[in-house]
Design a protein around this motif. Structure first.
Motif, PDB file in Angstrom:
ATOM      1  N   GLY A 132       6.131   3.209  -6.115  1.00  0.00           N
ATOM      2  CA  GLY A 132       5.621   4.519  -5.415  1.00  0.00           C
ATOM      3  C   GLY A 132       5.081   4.152  -4.174  1.00  0.00           C
ATOM      4  O   GLY A 132       4.724   5.141  -3.055  1.00  0.00           O
ATOM      5  N   GLY A 133       4.759   2.772  -3.845  1.00  0.00           N
ATOM      6  CA  GLY A 133       3.825   2.656  -2.637  1.00  0.00           C
ATOM      7  C   GLY A 133       4.198   1.641  -1.740  1.00  0.00           C
ATOM      8  O   GLY A 133       3.684   0.912  -0.950  1.00  0.00           O
TER       9      GLY A 133
ATOM     10  N   ASN B  63       8.991   9.594   0.849  1.00  0.00           N
ATOM     11  CA  ASN B  63       9.864  10.298  -0.124  1.00  0.00           C
ATOM     12  C   ASN B  63       9.065  11.605  -0.446  1.00  0.00           C
ATOM     13  O   ASN B  63       7.730  11.690  -0.392  1.00  0.00           O
ATOM     14  CB  ASN B  63      10.095   9.574  -1.393  1.00  0.00           C
ATOM     15  CG  ASN B  63      10.984   8.653  -1.381  1.00  0.00           C
ATOM     16  OD1 ASN B  63      11.825   8.374  -0.472  1.00  0.00           O
ATOM     17  ND2 ASN B  63      11.325   7.923  -2.754  1.00  0.00           N
TER      18      ASN B  63
ATOM     19  N   ALA C 262       8.029  14.378  -3.402  1.00  0.00           N
ATOM     20  CA  ALA C 262       7.518  14.225  -4.670  1.00  0.00           C
ATOM     21  C   ALA C 262       8.438  14.248  -5.667  1.00  0.00           C
ATOM     22  O   ALA C 262       8.500  13.274  -6.714  1.00  0.00           O
ATOM     23  CB  ALA C 262       6.433  15.369  -4.869  1.00  0.00           C
TER      24      ALA C 262
ATOM     25  N   GLN D  41      10.235  10.932  -5.407  1.00  0.00           N
ATOM     26  CA  GLN D  41       9.683   9.854  -5.835  1.00  0.00           C
ATOM     27  C   GLN D  41       9.839   9.934  -7.472  1.00  0.00           C
ATOM     28  O   GLN D  41      10.010   9.038  -8.121  1.00  0.00           O
ATOM     29  CB  GLN D  41       8.099   9.958  -5.683  1.00  0.00           C
ATOM     30  CG  GLN D  41       7.351   8.638  -6.087  1.00  0.00           C
ATOM     31  CD  GLN D  41       5.990   8.448  -5.475  1.00  0.00           C
ATOM     32  OE1 GLN D  41       5.938   8.861  -4.195  1.00  0.00           O
ATOM     33  NE2 GLN D  41       5.351   8.388  -6.301  1.00  0.00           N
TER      34      GLN D  41
ATOM     35  N   GLU E  14      11.546   7.032  -9.819  1.00  0.00           N
ATOM     36  CA  GLU E  14      10.813   5.927 -10.650  1.00  0.00           C
ATOM     37  C   GLU E  14      11.482   6.457 -12.032  1.00  0.00           C
ATOM     38  O   GLU E  14      11.349   5.415 -12.634  1.00  0.00           O
ATOM     39  CB  GLU E  14       9.297   6.629 -10.803  1.00  0.00           C
ATOM     40  CG  GLU E  14       8.672   6.157  -9.249  1.00  0.00           C
ATOM     41  CD  GLU E  14       7.166   6.736  -9.420  1.00  0.00           C
ATOM     42  OE1 GLU E  14       6.847   7.886  -9.914  1.00  0.00           O
ATOM     43  OE2 GLU E  14       6.226   6.370  -8.724  1.00  0.00           O
TER      44      GLU E  14
ATOM     45  N   ALA F 261       3.207   5.296 -12.547  1.00  0.00           N
ATOM     46  CA  ALA F 261       3.870   6.454 -11.838  1.00  0.00           C
ATOM     47  C   ALA F 261       2.963   6.624 -10.537  1.00  0.00           C
ATOM     48  O   ALA F 261       1.849   7.413 -10.606  1.00  0.00           O
ATOM     49  CB  ALA F 261       4.180   7.640 -12.416  1.00  0.00           C
ATOM     50  N   GLY F 262       3.405   6.122  -9.206  1.00  0.00           N
ATOM     51  CA  GLY F 262       2.652   6.505  -8.148  1.00  0.00           C
ATOM     52  C   GLY F 262       1.097   6.016  -8.296  1.00  0.00           C
ATOM     53  O   GLY F 262       0.930   4.940  -8.701  1.00  0.00           O
ATOM     54  N   GLN F 263       0.140   7.119  -8.271  1.00  0.00           N
ATOM     55  CA  GLN F 263      -1.076   6.567  -8.363  1.00  0.00           C
ATOM     56  C   GLN F 263      -1.780   6.940  -9.963  1.00  0.00           C
ATOM     57  O   GLN F 263      -2.858   6.740 -10.172  1.00  0.00           O
ATOM     58  CB  GLN F 263      -2.072   7.589  -7.417  1.00  0.00           C
ATOM     59  CG  GLN F 263      -1.768   7.062  -6.129  1.00  0.00           C
ATOM     60  CD  GLN F 263      -1.734   6.005  -5.725  1.00  0.00           C
ATOM     61  OE1 GLN F 263      -2.727   5.217  -5.983  1.00  0.00           O
ATOM     62  NE2 GLN F 263      -0.841   5.325  -4.871  1.00  0.00           N
TER      63      GLN F 263
ATOM     64  N   THR G  83       4.999  13.197 -16.096  1.00  0.00           N
ATOM     65  CA  THR G  83       3.824  12.541 -15.366  1.00  0.00           C
ATOM     66  C   THR G  83       3.119  13.814 -15.069  1.00  0.00           C
ATOM     67  O   THR G  83       3.575  15.069 -14.653  1.00  0.00           O
ATOM     68  CB  THR G  83       4.009  11.784 -14.390  1.00  0.00           C
ATOM     69  OG1 THR G  83       2.720  11.302 -13.948  1.00  0.00           O
ATOM     70  CG2 THR G  83       4.670  12.274 -13.197  1.00  0.00           C
TER      71      THR G  83
ATOM     72  N   GLU H 233       1.775  16.048 -12.198  1.00  0.00           N
ATOM     73  CA  GLU H 233       2.113  16.124 -11.028  1.00  0.00           C
ATOM     74  C   GLU H 233       1.553  17.406 -10.053  1.00  0.00           C
ATOM     75  O   GLU H 233       1.703  18.512 -10.831  1.00  0.00           O
ATOM     76  CB  GLU H 233       3.584  16.225 -10.815  1.00  0.00           C
ATOM     77  CG  GLU H 233       4.406  16.124  -9.389  1.00  0.00           C
ATOM     78  CD  GLU H 233       3.708  15.049  -8.395  1.00  0.00           C
ATOM     79  OE1 GLU H 233       3.010  15.744  -7.399  1.00  0.00           O
ATOM     80  OE2 GLU H 233       4.040  13.902  -8.612  1.00  0.00           O
TER      81      GLU H 233
END
Length: 263
Positions: free
Chosen positions: A110-111, A116, A118, A121, A125, A183-185, A206, A208
């Protein structure tokens, strides 16, 4: 030489062959004395092999200079259109494997600089995780369905949401098990299901905070994601089923997930 404290970073260095040789004995002793870190090392090693197997067809191809510069942060990133994004992710994975090993791919997916939304992304993922693990035989899940109670409580604690694995028997799917993913952060829970023909679908959940959204994401020649962002969580159901069937399965899963979160 005095013995130093090791960390998770050293696990990645060891797996990538970058740990100094004179530290190897002390590192192995530290790993044996730390069950949690030993388990992480085994999981990262399995993930590494799964990534290599998933992208085996492109690993030996030269990495395009343009893509290498993007991954290394040496070039501005142009937003990728939805119709190309999954193939770009596959190419990016191959670039990362060639440049610096597999250890950080899932954690950094994601980084990479993609601007993207949300929901994009989340869907990307979820699809990337499905492509890797749905094809696995021995390492598809970390906790099997036979230990369902532990699976639900463990993933709930890790993700920070009360998760109940949906019962999709009416749709022809049985729970295989699940695993924890970056997932992302944050973290994501992945639940894998299979029908009698061996067709697999996955649920990717996740925490969010993005605004409410729902939709579908994918291409005709690969798995699609039906996703929701609502009430502080994101959920994507991924599979290669006919669109109407995937939507029906996703509707059932979504209703049960929501009921579990609110109970």
């Amino acid at each position: 030489m005095s013995r130093r404290d090791f960390s998770e970073r050293d696990i990645h260095m060891a797996l990538d062959g970058e740990l100094p040789g004179d530290e190897r004995t002390a590192y192995e002793a530290w790993l044996e004395a730390n069950a949690e870190m030993k388990a992480k090392s085994a999981r990262y090693a399995a993930d590494r092999e799964a990534l290599r197997a998933a992208f085996n067809g492109v690993l030996d191809e030269p990495v395009p200079v343009r893509l290498s510069k993007v991954v290394l942060g040496e070039a501005p990133v142009v937003r990728v259109s939805p119709s190309r994004s999954r193939w770009w992710l596959a190419a990016a994975a191959a670039a990362i494997l060639a440049i610096g090993g597999a250890g950080g791919y899932l954690a950094g997916i994601g980084g990479l600089g993609l601007e993207n939304t949300a929901e994009d992304q989340l869907a990307e993922e979820a699809i990337a995780a499905h492509v890797i693990y749905a094809a696995e035989t021995r390492h598809a899940v970390e906790v099997p369905a036979s230990d369902k109670d532990h699976l639900q409580s463990w993933l709930s604690n890790q993700v920070g949401l009360k998760l109940v694995a949906p019962d999709l028997a009416a749709q022809g799917f049985q729970l295989v098990g699940g695993r924890l993913l970056p997932a992302g952060q944050g973290k994501a829970a992945m639940l894998l299901y299979e029908d009698v023909k061996g067709e697999r679908i996955s649920l990717f959940v996740t925490a969010e905070s993005a605004a409410k959204a729902k939709g579908t994401y994918g291409e005709d020649d690969g798995p699609e994601a039906v996703y929701w962002l609502d009430k502080g969580y994101g959920c994507a159901v991924v599979g290669s089923l006919p669109r109407e069937q995937l939507a029906a399965v996703a509707k059932s899963a979504y209703g049960q997930l929501l009921a579990g979160l609110q109970s």
